[in-house]
Scaffold this motif. Sequence first.
Motif, PDB file in Angstrom:
ATOM      1  N   TYR A 161       0.811  -1.215   0.000  1.00 50.57           N
ATOM      2  CA  TYR A 161       0.000   0.000   0.000  1.00 50.57           C
ATOM      3  C   TYR A 161       0.851   1.273   0.000  1.00 50.57           C
ATOM      4  CZ  TYR A 161      -3.291  -3.576   1.198  1.00 50.57           C
ATOM      5  OH  TYR A 161      -4.028  -4.719   1.173  1.00 50.57           O
ATOM      6  N   HIS A 162       0.496   2.198  -0.862  1.00 55.71           N
ATOM      7  CA  HIS A 162       1.236   3.452  -0.992  1.00 55.71           C
ATOM      8  C   HIS A 162       0.270   4.586  -1.280  1.00 55.71           C
ATOM      9  CE1 HIS A 162       5.120   1.436  -1.067  1.00 55.71           C
ATOM     10  NE2 HIS A 162       4.485   0.489  -1.713  1.00 55.71           N
ATOM     11  N   ASP A 163       0.709   5.784  -0.997  1.00 55.03           N
ATOM     12  CA  ASP A 163      -0.143   6.941  -1.234  1.00 55.03           C
ATOM     13  C   ASP A 163       0.515   7.874  -2.258  1.00 55.03           C
ATOM     14  OD1 ASP A 163      -1.867   9.011  -1.242  1.00 55.03           O
ATOM     15  OD2 ASP A 163      -1.384   9.730   0.777  1.00 55.03           O
ATOM     16  N   PRO A 164       0.158   7.750  -3.534  1.00 53.67           N
ATOM     17  CA  PRO A 164       0.777   8.582  -4.572  1.00 53.67           C
ATOM     18  C   PRO A 164       0.479  10.061  -4.414  1.00 53.67           C
ATOM     19  CG  PRO A 164      -0.456   6.757  -5.514  1.00 53.67           C
ATOM     20  CD  PRO A 164      -0.842   6.852  -4.070  1.00 53.67           C
TER      21      PRO A 164
END
Lengths: 125, 190
Positions: B9-12
């Motif tokens: 999970y990542h937050d661009p």
Amino acid sequence: LPEDGCSNVLLYHGTDLSSATSLGAGAPLSSAAAASNHIDGESGFYLATEKADAEFFAVRRWIGSVIVYDLKGPALSALERAGAETRPIPGGCPPHFCGSEFFVPQTAFDVFNTLVAQGEIGVGL
Amino acid sequence: VSDSKFSRYHDPSAFPLNAVETVKRHAEWFFAGKKFDTSEAISLLVQEATRGGAGAVKIDTERGWVSITADVDWLEGDVAAFFAPLSYLAGGRNSSRVEVALTAFCDAVVTATSKGVFEVKSGEHVTELHELSTEGRTVAFLPPLEERPPSLEEAKTAQPQTTTLRLVQGEGAERISAAVASFLEKQQSA
């Protein structure tokens, strides 16, 4: 892309910020999203072998972002068996592209999503 | 995948890409020499205008400014192309209009249609260009200093750097033969 079936490969997906946020949060590939977001060419999921090319596809949607996918060798092979292929990025001129694209057709989305769930494909920034 | 960079999970949204700033890092998208080139920019604008239906395109250079005027508005009233690398139907798949490269690299950019002038990027002498008017569209830009076209006086005084063969049409076969002989003689003595 490596053909030995073992090496990892990094591929880049450039898209608008909303889609990037959704994919980065673990959303699976969806045919409906692919159809509604695509600008030209056949509907599917496009990955660039070069980050610079992915950045073009991100910012042609104004403000975008690039997501990095880390594919293990077997994942790459599985996707190719499902119909994905590496090929030159069509068109442009401008822009002049420096790499190729890895095209995942909608029929291979389930395979892609399963590989992500299994950890065979990593998602990064 | 165990590498911490590739968790799930990542937050661009923490890494947004601004279109014009990104184009500044990628001059190679538009220019073969990987830096702004006035001639290539003109060529791409003329290509866009003609693909957009222009029958006549005029190129002017004055006081460092370059202007392209076409008899139709190839942007159809939409100046968004100055702010992002937008594709267009006539350009084909994965195409990009070049206007955003002017915004990214030039010192000033102005455009005009019959409906008025739009100052895309401020710079010196822009007020003089506010008198631009056209039935189609004009795009005027002030290239970066090192890329500005020479003035007429500079062009006149520029000396050729190497010996070249120049054959002037209409001077007749004898004059041309003499010119070739003279050129070869100079080449041999060099």
